[in-house]
Design a protein around this motif. Sequence first.
Motif, mmCIF file in Angstrom:
data_model
loop_
_atom_site.group_PDB
_atom_site.id
_atom_site.type_symbol
_atom_site.label_atom_id
_atom_site.label_comp_id
_atom_site.label_asym_id
_atom_site.label_seq_id
_atom_site.Cartn_x
_atom_site.Cartn_y
_atom_site.Cartn_z
ATOM 1 N N LEU A 155 -8.302 5.355 -10.019
ATOM 2 C CA LEU A 155 -9.397 4.377 -10.109
ATOM 3 C C LEU A 155 -9.914 4.274 -11.538
ATOM 4 N N TYR A 182 -8.598 1.953 -14.548
ATOM 5 C CA TYR A 182 -9.117 0.594 -14.770
ATOM 6 C C TYR A 182 -9.674 0.436 -16.183
ATOM 7 N N HIS A 214 -16.520 5.367 -5.878
ATOM 8 C CA HIS A 214 -16.655 4.849 -7.240
ATOM 9 C C HIS A 214 -16.809 3.326 -7.288
ATOM 10 N N THR A 215 -16.589 2.661 -6.174
ATOM 11 C CA THR A 215 -16.793 1.207 -6.149
ATOM 12 C C THR A 215 -18.162 0.852 -5.589
#
Length: 183
Positions: free
Chosen positions: A50, A53, A18-19
């Motif tokens: 995650l 955020y 996902h980053t």
Amino acid sequence: MKKVIAAINMTLDGICDHTAGIPDEALHKHYEELLDQAGVILYGRTTYQLMQYWQTLLINPSDEKSMDDFAVAIDRIPKIVFSNTLKNTDWNTATLASNEIEKEVSALKQQADKDILVGSRSLIIQLLNLNLIDEFQICIHPMIEGKGLPLFDKIKNQTIFKLLKTKTFTSGAIILYYEPIKQ
């Protein structure tokens, strides 16, 4: 009965992180609309943490409207989190799964009035192995990550897919919509 849709990002080399990727305004808008059309999204613990955020943008909005709008959409959709370690979710629209994944998803499919999204690699693999995914929406980003977890790992059986449609973005990302062919 509504569909279970695995919606996830991956790089050209098959890495699901996902980053990693090239998020832009159009991609945020696409996922905002997808969330608005669904009834629930399923996460494993890692991806869920995650995604927390986005709660920060509800308190302190960014300078990008598309990110802020996505934050509102992800906050609004009910989330079910599969975890053996979390005791609570700390997000008012998230709950911990009360059953193992096969029972939970089968029950959701029977009662859902909207599609069920799956946004975690680990859950996608489990559901694919259980033949419970009705559609894949795989967004491929035009980059090679070079390291990380491959999206399709530990798959039990070969699965053949039918391409339903594609959607391209100016960033070069493309979403491939696939339906598993039941054999």
